[in-house]
Design a protein around this motif. Structure first.
Motif, PDB file in Angstrom:
ATOM      1  N   GLY A   1     -11.080  60.542 -32.391  1.00  0.00           N
ATOM      2  CA  GLY A   1     -10.098  61.320 -33.115  1.00  0.00           C
ATOM      3  C   GLY A   1      -9.876  60.684 -34.472  1.00  0.00           C
ATOM      4  O   GLY A   1     -10.494  59.683 -34.811  1.00  0.00           O
ATOM      5  N   THR A   2      -9.009  61.277 -35.243  1.00  0.00           N
ATOM      6  CA  THR A   2      -8.726  60.777 -36.582  1.00  0.00           C
ATOM      7  C   THR A   2      -7.311  60.242 -36.642  1.00  0.00           C
ATOM      8  O   THR A   2      -6.382  60.869 -36.152  1.00  0.00           O
ATOM      9  N   VAL A   3      -7.171  59.090 -37.260  1.00  0.00           N
ATOM     10  CA  VAL A   3      -5.870  58.461 -37.446  1.00  0.00           C
ATOM     11  C   VAL A   3      -5.554  58.470 -38.937  1.00  0.00           C
ATOM     12  O   VAL A   3      -6.387  58.089 -39.758  1.00  0.00           O
ATOM     13  N   LEU A   4      -4.346  58.905 -39.284  1.00  0.00           N
ATOM     14  CA  LEU A   4      -3.876  58.875 -40.671  1.00  0.00           C
ATOM     15  C   LEU A   4      -3.167  57.551 -40.908  1.00  0.00           C
ATOM     16  O   LEU A   4      -2.232  57.208 -40.180  1.00  0.00           O
ATOM     17  N   VAL A   5      -3.629  56.808 -41.909  1.00  0.00           N
ATOM     18  CA  VAL A   5      -3.006  55.538 -42.270  1.00  0.00           C
ATOM     19  C   VAL A   5      -2.508  55.645 -43.707  1.00  0.00           C
ATOM     20  O   VAL A   5      -3.302  55.809 -44.633  1.00  0.00           O
ATOM     21  N   THR A   6      -1.205  55.586 -43.881  1.00  0.00           N
ATOM     22  CA  THR A   6      -0.646  55.640 -45.227  1.00  0.00           C
ATOM     23  C   THR A   6      -0.717  54.264 -45.875  1.00  0.00           C
ATOM     24  O   THR A   6      -0.754  53.248 -45.185  1.00  0.00           O
ATOM     25  N   GLY A   7      -0.758  54.245 -47.192  1.00  0.00           N
ATOM     26  CA  GLY A   7      -0.847  52.961 -47.892  1.00  0.00           C
ATOM     27  C   GLY A   7      -2.123  52.231 -47.554  1.00  0.00           C
ATOM     28  O   GLY A   7      -2.137  51.022 -47.348  1.00  0.00           O
ATOM     29  N   THR A  40      -5.898  47.066 -40.266  1.00  0.00           N
ATOM     30  CA  THR A  40      -5.643  48.106 -39.261  1.00  0.00           C
ATOM     31  C   THR A  40      -6.745  49.152 -39.282  1.00  0.00           C
ATOM     32  O   THR A  40      -7.245  49.564 -38.229  1.00  0.00           O
ATOM     33  N   ILE A  41      -7.135  49.571 -40.465  1.00  0.00           N
ATOM     34  CA  ILE A  41      -8.195  50.568 -40.596  1.00  0.00           C
ATOM     35  C   ILE A  41      -9.492  50.046 -40.006  1.00  0.00           C
ATOM     36  O   ILE A  41     -10.176  50.756 -39.255  1.00  0.00           O
ATOM     37  N   GLU A  42      -9.837  48.807 -40.308  1.00  0.00           N
ATOM     38  CA  GLU A  42     -11.069  48.239 -39.755  1.00  0.00           C
ATOM     39  C   GLU A  42     -11.021  48.191 -38.230  1.00  0.00           C
ATOM     40  O   GLU A  42     -12.001  48.518 -37.555  1.00  0.00           O
ATOM     41  N   ALA A  43      -9.880  47.813 -37.670  1.00  0.00           N
ATOM     42  CA  ALA A  43      -9.744  47.761 -36.214  1.00  0.00           C
ATOM     43  C   ALA A  43      -9.878  49.159 -35.605  1.00  0.00           C
ATOM     44  O   ALA A  43     -10.520  49.328 -34.555  1.00  0.00           O
ATOM     45  N   LEU A  44      -9.290  50.149 -36.245  1.00  0.00           N
ATOM     46  CA  LEU A  44      -9.393  51.525 -35.744  1.00  0.00           C
ATOM     47  C   LEU A  44     -10.833  52.020 -35.805  1.00  0.00           C
ATOM     48  O   LEU A  44     -11.332  52.648 -34.856  1.00  0.00           O
ATOM     49  N   ASP A 103     -13.537  50.146 -35.759  1.00  0.00           N
ATOM     50  CA  ASP A 103     -14.267  49.391 -34.733  1.00  0.00           C
ATOM     51  C   ASP A 103     -14.030  49.964 -33.340  1.00  0.00           C
ATOM     52  O   ASP A 103     -14.908  49.909 -32.475  1.00  0.00           O
ATOM     53  N   ALA A 104     -12.829  50.515 -33.127  1.00  0.00           N
ATOM     54  CA  ALA A 104     -12.476  51.076 -31.816  1.00  0.00           C
ATOM     55  C   ALA A 104     -13.010  52.499 -31.633  1.00  0.00           C
ATOM     56  O   ALA A 104     -12.802  53.097 -30.589  1.00  0.00           O
ATOM     57  N   GLY A 105     -13.666  53.046 -32.653  1.00  0.00           N
ATOM     58  CA  GLY A 105     -14.280  54.353 -32.514  1.00  0.00           C
ATOM     59  C   GLY A 105     -13.505  55.527 -33.086  1.00  0.00           C
ATOM     60  O   GLY A 105     -13.876  56.686 -32.881  1.00  0.00           O
ATOM     61  N   TYR A 106     -12.433  55.249 -33.808  1.00  0.00           N
ATOM     62  CA  TYR A 106     -11.659  56.314 -34.449  1.00  0.00           C
ATOM     63  C   TYR A 106     -12.199  56.573 -35.850  1.00  0.00           C
ATOM     64  O   TYR A 106     -12.763  55.679 -36.481  1.00  0.00           O
ATOM     65  N   SER A 107     -11.992  57.770 -36.348  1.00  0.00           N
ATOM     66  CA  SER A 107     -12.165  58.062 -37.762  1.00  0.00           C
ATOM     67  C   SER A 107     -10.811  57.813 -38.403  1.00  0.00           C
ATOM     68  O   SER A 107      -9.782  57.908 -37.735  1.00  0.00           O
ATOM     69  N   VAL A 108     -10.816  57.500 -39.693  1.00  0.00           N
ATOM     70  CA  VAL A 108      -9.562  57.192 -40.382  1.00  0.00           C
ATOM     71  C   VAL A 108      -9.475  58.002 -41.667  1.00  0.00           C
ATOM     72  O   VAL A 108     -10.432  58.066 -42.440  1.00  0.00           O
ATOM     73  N   ARG A 109      -8.312  58.605 -41.874  1.00  0.00           N
ATOM     74  CA  ARG A 109      -7.967  59.231 -43.150  1.00  0.00           C
ATOM     75  C   ARG A 109      -6.860  58.377 -43.740  1.00  0.00           C
ATOM     76  O   ARG A 109      -5.772  58.266 -43.187  1.00  0.00           O
ATOM     77  N   GLY A 110      -7.152  57.743 -44.856  1.00  0.00           N
ATOM     78  CA  GLY A 110      -6.187  56.861 -45.490  1.00  0.00           C
ATOM     79  C   GLY A 110      -5.616  57.477 -46.740  1.00  0.00           C
ATOM     80  O   GLY A 110      -6.322  58.179 -47.466  1.00  0.00           O
ATOM     81  N   THR A 111      -4.338  57.221 -46.993  1.00  0.00           N
ATOM     82  CA  THR A 111      -3.743  57.699 -48.235  1.00  0.00           C
ATOM     83  C   THR A 111      -3.520  56.529 -49.187  1.00  0.00           C
ATOM     84  O   THR A 111      -3.216  55.415 -48.767  1.00  0.00           O
ATOM     85  N   VAL A 112      -3.717  56.828 -50.461  1.00  0.00           N
ATOM     86  CA  VAL A 112      -3.456  55.878 -51.544  1.00  0.00           C
ATOM     87  C   VAL A 112      -2.796  56.644 -52.685  1.00  0.00           C
ATOM     88  O   VAL A 112      -2.930  57.859 -52.774  1.00  0.00           O
ATOM     89  N   ARG A 113      -2.084  55.938 -53.539  1.00  0.00           N
ATOM     90  CA  ARG A 113      -1.451  56.613 -54.679  1.00  0.00           C
ATOM     91  C   ARG A 113      -2.461  56.939 -55.770  1.00  0.00           C
ATOM     92  O   ARG A 113      -2.256  57.870 -56.539  1.00  0.00           O
ATOM     93  N   ALA A 114      -3.544  56.175 -55.853  1.00  0.00           N
ATOM     94  CA  ALA A 114      -4.608  56.432 -56.824  1.00  0.00           C
ATOM     95  C   ALA A 114      -5.941  56.073 -56.179  1.00  0.00           C
ATOM     96  O   ALA A 114      -6.102  54.960 -55.682  1.00  0.00           O
ATOM     97  N   LYS A 115      -6.884  57.009 -56.194  1.00  0.00           N
ATOM     98  CA  LYS A 115      -8.181  56.761 -55.558  1.00  0.00           C
ATOM     99  C   LYS A 115      -8.887  55.546 -56.144  1.00  0.00           C
ATOM    100  O   LYS A 115      -9.622  54.866 -55.442  1.00  0.00           O
ATOM    101  N   ALA A 116      -8.653  55.262 -57.412  1.00  0.00           N
ATOM    102  CA  ALA A 116      -9.291  54.102 -58.037  1.00  0.00           C
ATOM    103  C   ALA A 116      -8.911  52.804 -57.323  1.00  0.00           C
ATOM    104  O   ALA A 116      -9.693  51.856 -57.301  1.00  0.00           O
TER     105      ALA A 116
END
Length: 87
Positions: free
Chosen positions: A4-10, A19-23, A25-38
C-alpha cells in the motif's frame, strides 16, 4: 508488490527520511510531501534504488485551504512526521 501507499508529510526532514526508508524496506510505497520539490533532491538521490515506489508531492503552503488535496488522492495510510502548530 506494494503493501500500500503511506503518506509522509515533511518528507525531507531528518526523522521522515529514516521513516521513509524503513517503510520502503518493509514493502510499502511512499508519497512524501515537501514545501519545495528542490528540497527533496537529496532524499530522492539517497533512495533512488526504490524507483517509482517513492513519490514526492509539493505542498508549498500547508495552511492553505486544500493544500493537501493532491497529496491525499487515492488510498493510503498517513504518517505526519512533522509537528507544526498553527498560531
Amino acid at each position: 508488490m506494494s503493501k500500500g501507499t503511506v503518506l509522509v508529510t515533511g518528507a525531507n526532514g531528518y526523522i521522515a527520511g529514516s521513516t521513509i526508508e524503513a517503510l520502503l524496506d518493509a514493502g510499502y510505497s511512499v508519497r512524501g510531501t515537501v514545501r519545495a520539490k528542490a528540497k527533496a533532491h537529496a532524499l530522492l538521490d539517497a533512495l533512488s534504488r526504490y524507483g517509482d515506489k517513492l513519490e514526492i508531492v509539493e505542498v508549498p503552503d500547508i495552511a492553505a485551504p486544500g493544500a493537501f488535496d493532491e497529496a491525499v488522492k487515492g488510498n493510503f495510510l498517513a504518517y505526519p512526521s512533522s509537528n507544526h502548530a498553527g498560531g
